[in-house]
Design an enzyme around this catalytic site. Structure first.
Site, short mmCIF file in Angstrom:
data_model
loop_
_atom_site.label_atom_id
_atom_site.label_comp_id
_atom_site.label_asym_id
_atom_site.label_seq_id
_atom_site.Cartn_x
_atom_site.Cartn_y
_atom_site.Cartn_z
N ASP A 3 -3.23 4.83 3.13
CA ASP A 3 -2.82 4.58 4.49
C ASP A 3 -1.92 3.18 4.44
O ASP A 3 -1.69 2.60 5.82
CB ASP A 3 -4.10 4.47 5.40
CG ASP A 3 -4.91 3.34 5.11
OD1 ASP A 3 -4.53 2.51 4.00
OD2 ASP A 3 -5.90 2.94 5.89
N ASP A 12 -12.35 -7.72 -1.56
CA ASP A 12 -13.15 -7.23 -0.73
C ASP A 12 -14.46 -6.71 -1.27
O ASP A 12 -14.51 -6.67 -2.40
CB ASP A 12 -12.27 -5.74 0.08
CG ASP A 12 -11.50 -4.97 -0.73
OD1 ASP A 12 -11.77 -5.24 -1.90
OD2 ASP A 12 -10.32 -4.67 -0.71
N HIS A 65 -2.77 0.22 3.44
CA HIS A 65 -3.36 -0.77 3.56
C HIS A 65 -3.33 -1.91 2.23
O HIS A 65 -3.01 -1.11 1.21
CB HIS A 65 -4.93 -0.75 3.56
CG HIS A 65 -5.89 -0.11 2.55
ND1 HIS A 65 -7.02 0.63 2.76
CD2 HIS A 65 -5.78 -0.16 1.26
CE1 HIS A 65 -7.37 1.12 1.97
NE2 HIS A 65 -6.68 0.66 0.88
#
Ligand code: F6R
Length: 262
Positions: free
Chosen positions: A136, A67, A138
């Site tokens: 979270d 990313d 991810h």
């Protein structure tokens, strides 16, 4: 999915680096998928040491990062291109032209995402993908409720993620709000996936991801669907796992892991 519990954060990072090094030795032109973040920093430090001391050779490798933040250029200290150069690429013999991080400055972000997917495909797919897990749940920046079939695209970051990474930017208000990320489907296409998670703060979400239901709320749970995933954790992060006895037994007895046992 296999789960390996190591006594310390350092031991977990070293084992992860050994798994990557083993892949590179067996397949010198391996296509590697890299992650960024605090958890993987010691993995890269170990790979640099193996390069210098053992001649671990990355000259034929290609890499793709998970990313990149939208709006950051590679020379921004908060960018993931900058992270990869300073934590790994500048210190090993990989050809930087063979390293790809999504271009967060692309004027046409949708085209950049498509080109990124095509580049992975043209490289023959990712042989080994390293991932971390967010607070979270991810993987990449596949925030809760991301499609479990998703491909590389732009995602809005979760406030949880913004708080998690604000320190790199000197405050949440200075953090980018969006990122280009490989999709869950992109990650699931890798031949092998290694998730490294360390520290007590991630114990709860890690247990949800690997022993809880396969669900879009915790995208790391998609690794339960991966053909060959290994999860490497330290004691602190393993605290909430229920099947611990089996994981330890399996690592201790599985012949494939013999060269990796201390
Ligand atoms: C980074 C990435 C993220 C991180 C995760 C854990 O490229 O894709 O999913 O792996 O947020 O980050 P750390 O290790 O900083 O806790």
């Amino acid at each position: 999915m296999e789960v390996i519990i190591q006594p310390t954060r350092e031991a977990a990072a070293l084992l992860t680096a050994k798994v990557i090094a083993d892949e590179v030795r067996k397949n010198p032109s391996a296509v590697l998928g890299f992650a960024t973040g605090a958890t993987v920093e010691p993995v890269y430090a170990n790979l640099i040491e193996m390069h210098h001391k053992e001649g671990l050779d990355f000259s034929l490798c290609k890499s793709f990062n998970l990313d990149e933040y939208v709006g950051l250029s590679g020379d921004h200290p908060g960018s993931y291109r900058y992270f990869m150069n300073s934590h790994l690429f500048d210190h090993i013999n990989i050809d930087k032209r063979n390293t790809r991080v999504p271009n967060g400055m692309a004027s046409d972000l949708a085209a950049e995402c498509l080109t990124y997917e095509e580049a992975i495909w043209h490289a023959g797919g990712i042989d080994l993908q390293l991932v971390g897990i967010g607070m979270d749940g991810h993987i990449g920046f596949n925030e809760p409720m991301s499609s479990l079939q998703s491909r590389t695209r732009v995602k809005q970051l979760n406030p949880v993620t913004i708080r998690q990474n604000a320190g790199y930017f000197g405050g949440a208000d200075k953090m980018p709000r969006r990122a280009i990320t490989m999709g869950v489907g992109t990650i699931l296409d890798s031949q092998r996936c290694v998730l490294l998670a360390t520290g007590s703060a991630k114990a709860e979400i890690l247990a949800e991801a690997i022993e809880g239901p396969f669900c879009a709320r915790v995208t790391a749970s998609a690794l339960q669907w991966h053909r060959r995933a290994v999860v490497i954790v330290d004691e602190a992060c393993a605290a909430n796992l229920k099947n611990r006895e089996y994981y330890d037994w399996s690592f201790a007895h599985e012949p494939e892991w013999a060269p990796f046992r201390g």
